[in-house]
Scaffold this motif. Structure first.
Motif, PDB file in Angstrom:
ATOM      1  N   UNK A 142       0.855  -1.190   0.000  1.00 52.25           N
ATOM      2  CA  UNK A 142       0.000   0.000   0.000  1.00 52.25           C
ATOM      3  C   UNK A 142       0.884   1.231   0.000  1.00 52.25           C
ATOM      4  N   UNK A 143       0.293   2.353  -0.398  1.00 56.41           N
ATOM      5  CA  UNK A 143       1.004   3.621  -0.372  1.00 56.41           C
ATOM      6  C   UNK A 143       0.174   4.646   0.393  1.00 56.41           C
ATOM      7  N   UNK A 144       0.840   5.733   0.742  1.00 55.46           N
ATOM      8  CA  UNK A 144       0.171   6.868   1.390  1.00 55.46           C
ATOM      9  C   UNK A 144       0.772   8.137   0.806  1.00 55.46           C
ATOM     10  N   UNK A 145      -0.080   9.084   0.480  1.00 50.83           N
ATOM     11  CA  UNK A 145       0.382  10.357  -0.054  1.00 50.83           C
ATOM     12  C   UNK A 145       0.619  11.318   1.106  1.00 50.83           C
ATOM     13  N   UNK A 146       1.834  11.878   1.157  1.00 49.29           N
ATOM     14  CA  UNK A 146       2.187  12.819   2.220  1.00 49.29           C
ATOM     15  C   UNK A 146       1.173  13.951   2.261  1.00 49.29           C
ATOM     16  N   UNK A 147       0.744  14.291   3.446  1.00 47.55           N
ATOM     17  CA  UNK A 147      -0.211  15.372   3.624  1.00 47.55           C
ATOM     18  C   UNK A 147      -1.654  14.907   3.654  1.00 47.55           C
ATOM     19  N   UNK A 148      -1.917  13.682   3.178  1.00 42.49           N
ATOM     20  CA  UNK A 148      -3.280  13.154   3.247  1.00 42.49           C
ATOM     21  C   UNK A 148      -3.620  12.835   4.693  1.00 42.49           C
ATOM     22  N   UNK A 149      -4.885  13.027   5.064  1.00 46.87           N
ATOM     23  CA  UNK A 149      -5.273  12.722   6.449  1.00 46.87           C
ATOM     24  C   UNK A 149      -5.304  11.207   6.685  1.00 46.87           C
ATOM     25  N   UNK A 150      -5.445  10.861   7.934  1.00 46.94           N
ATOM     26  CA  UNK A 150      -5.675   9.466   8.319  1.00 46.94           C
ATOM     27  C   UNK A 150      -4.565   8.519   7.890  1.00 46.94           C
ATOM     28  N   UNK A 151      -3.358   8.779   8.402  1.00 45.35           N
ATOM     29  CA  UNK A 151      -2.274   7.827   8.160  1.00 45.35           C
ATOM     30  C   UNK A 151      -2.730   6.492   8.723  1.00 45.35           C
ATOM     31  N   UNK A 152      -2.613   5.409   7.964  1.00 45.46           N
ATOM     32  CA  UNK A 152      -3.156   4.115   8.408  1.00 45.46           C
ATOM     33  C   UNK A 152      -2.559   3.624   9.721  1.00 45.46           C
ATOM     34  N   UNK A 153      -3.418   3.282  10.647  1.00 43.18           N
ATOM     35  CA  UNK A 153      -3.008   2.780  11.964  1.00 43.18           C
ATOM     36  C   UNK A 153      -2.163   1.527  11.802  1.00 43.18           C
ATOM     37  N   UNK A 154      -1.064   1.465  12.548  1.00 46.33           N
ATOM     38  CA  UNK A 154      -0.205   0.289  12.528  1.00 46.33           C
ATOM     39  C   UNK A 154       0.730   0.211  11.329  1.00 46.33           C
ATOM     40  N   UNK A 155       0.695   1.215  10.474  1.00 49.70           N
ATOM     41  CA  UNK A 155       1.563   1.238   9.294  1.00 49.70           C
ATOM     42  C   UNK A 155       2.679   2.264   9.513  1.00 49.70           C
ATOM     43  N   UNK A 156       3.730   2.114   8.738  1.00 46.70           N
ATOM     44  CA  UNK A 156       4.894   2.984   8.835  1.00 46.70           C
ATOM     45  C   UNK A 156       5.386   3.337   7.438  1.00 46.70           C
ATOM     46  N   UNK A 157       6.108   4.445   7.330  1.00 44.82           N
ATOM     47  CA  UNK A 157       6.862   4.746   6.117  1.00 44.82           C
ATOM     48  C   UNK A 157       8.318   4.916   6.555  1.00 44.82           C
ATOM     49  N   UNK A 158       9.231   4.797   5.617  1.00 42.70           N
ATOM     50  CA  UNK A 158      10.653   4.844   5.943  1.00 42.70           C
ATOM     51  C   UNK A 158      11.171   6.272   5.818  1.00 42.70           C
ATOM     52  N   UNK A 159      11.903   6.713   6.825  1.00 39.51           N
ATOM     53  CA  UNK A 159      12.613   7.984   6.826  1.00 39.51           C
ATOM     54  C   UNK A 159      14.088   7.641   6.985  1.00 39.51           C
ATOM     55  N   UNK A 160      14.939   8.254   6.157  1.00 41.37           N
ATOM     56  CA  UNK A 160      16.362   7.940   6.183  1.00 41.37           C
ATOM     57  C   UNK A 160      17.187   9.210   6.334  1.00 41.37           C
ATOM     58  N   UNK A 161      18.313   9.073   7.036  1.00 36.82           N
ATOM     59  CA  UNK A 161      19.194  10.196   7.295  1.00 36.82           C
ATOM     60  C   UNK A 161      20.646   9.750   7.168  1.00 36.82           C
ATOM     61  N   UNK A 162      21.508  10.717   6.824  1.00 39.72           N
ATOM     62  CA  UNK A 162      22.936  10.420   6.723  1.00 39.72           C
ATOM     63  C   UNK A 162      23.719  11.425   7.562  1.00 39.72           C
ATOM     64  N   UNK A 163      24.557  10.895   8.450  1.00 40.04           N
ATOM     65  CA  UNK A 163      25.545  11.703   9.160  1.00 40.04           C
ATOM     66  C   UNK A 163      26.817  11.604   8.334  1.00 40.04           C
ATOM     67  N   UNK A 164      27.232  12.713   7.734  1.00 41.02           N
ATOM     68  CA  UNK A 164      28.420  12.749   6.891  1.00 41.02           C
ATOM     69  C   UNK A 164      29.616  13.132   7.744  1.00 41.02           C
ATOM     70  N   UNK A 165      30.657  12.314   7.678  1.00 38.83           N
ATOM     71  CA  UNK A 165      31.877  12.566   8.458  1.00 38.83           C
ATOM     72  C   UNK A 165      33.045  12.814   7.515  1.00 38.83           C
ATOM     73  N   UNK A 166      33.744  13.919   7.744  1.00 37.67           N
ATOM     74  CA  UNK A 166      34.964  14.206   6.992  1.00 37.67           C
ATOM     75  C   UNK A 166      36.144  13.484   7.645  1.00 37.67           C
ATOM     76  N   UNK A 167      37.259  13.447   6.926  1.00 38.67           N
ATOM     77  CA  UNK A 167      38.466  12.813   7.441  1.00 38.67           C
ATOM     78  C   UNK A 167      39.003  13.452   8.703  1.00 38.67           C
ATOM     79  N   UNK A 168      38.696  14.736   8.916  1.00 37.21           N
ATOM     80  CA  UNK A 168      39.163  15.422  10.127  1.00 37.21           C
ATOM     81  C   UNK A 168      38.229  15.204  11.315  1.00 37.21           C
ATOM     82  N   UNK A 169      37.204  14.348  11.118  1.00 37.24           N
ATOM     83  CA  UNK A 169      36.299  14.005  12.197  1.00 37.24           C
ATOM     84  C   UNK A 169      35.093  14.907  12.345  1.00 37.24           C
ATOM     85  N   UNK A 170      34.999  15.979  11.545  1.00 35.83           N
ATOM     86  CA  UNK A 170      33.833  16.860  11.632  1.00 35.83           C
ATOM     87  C   UNK A 170      32.653  16.229  10.894  1.00 35.83           C
ATOM     88  N   UNK A 171      31.444  16.504  11.404  1.00 37.68           N
ATOM     89  CA  UNK A 171      30.217  15.995  10.793  1.00 37.68           C
ATOM     90  C   UNK A 171      29.378  17.161  10.275  1.00 37.68           C
TER      91      UNK A 171
END
Length: 173
Positions: free
Chosen positions: A18-47
């Motif tokens: 199933x799919x869900x359109x962002x912003x539509x009401x009534x996100x289906x109970x018990x369902x999830x969508x995937x959110x992903x994030x990246x922490x970028x690290x440089x060679x000097x250790x800064x993120x």
């Protein structure tokens, strides 16, 4: 963005067909969508941290680049796309390492780490990001503890902070 189409999964990340359109009401109970994030690290250790645009939820709060997986995308593909869209940093799906997954109210949140060489040029999307900063990992944790990061990041970093710190350190100088 409103109108994005997300694939739905169960709590274990198994596609529900199933799919869900962002912003539509009534996100289906018990369902999830995937959110992903990246922490970028440089060679000097800064993120890389980005500051959310004033027009977004959690306006002007800091975070690591993140966003929802679009229909048909894997979590890793979404993480790579969001990083490129928001900050202009390009890495491949094979260049990121999964730190972990956290179940939130309607999302399965995946955090990745990526190592980059040098000081990559950033191209910020002004609709998403108003500022960026390369900071030490302890500074990122301080910002979360001080309420300077978007609220969802507090439990994320409580859960993933130790492992993320190890991975950042192993990719830095």
């Amino acid at each position: 963005m409103d109108g994005e189409l997300w694939d739905l999964t169960d709590a274990d990340g198994i596609p529900a067909g199933r799919t869900h359109r962002r912003g539509d009401p009534d996100f289906p109970e018990g369902m999830f969508h995937v959110v992903a994030s990246v922490c970028v690290a440089r060679g000097d250790g800064l993120v890389l941290m980005t500051r959310r645009a004033a027009t977004k939820d959690f306006p002007l709060d800091w975070e690591f680049p993140a966003g929802s997986a679009l229909s048909g995308e894997t979590s890793a593909q979404a993480a790579v796309r969001e990083l490129a869209e928001e900050a202009g940093v390009r890495v491949g799906a094979d260049d990121i390492v999964l730190v972990g997954r956290l179940a939130e109210r309607t999302a399965l949140f995946d955090l990745y780490v990526a190592a980059v060489s040098g000081d990559p040029a950033l191209t910020l999307d002004p609709e998403e990001v108003c500022e960026s900063a390369w900071v030490t990992f302890p500074e990122a944790l301080r910002r979360a503890a001080a309420g300077e990061m978007a609220a969802p990041w507090v439990p994320r970093l409580e859960r993933f902070g130790p492992r993320l710190g190890e991975l950042v350190a192993s990719r830095g100088a």
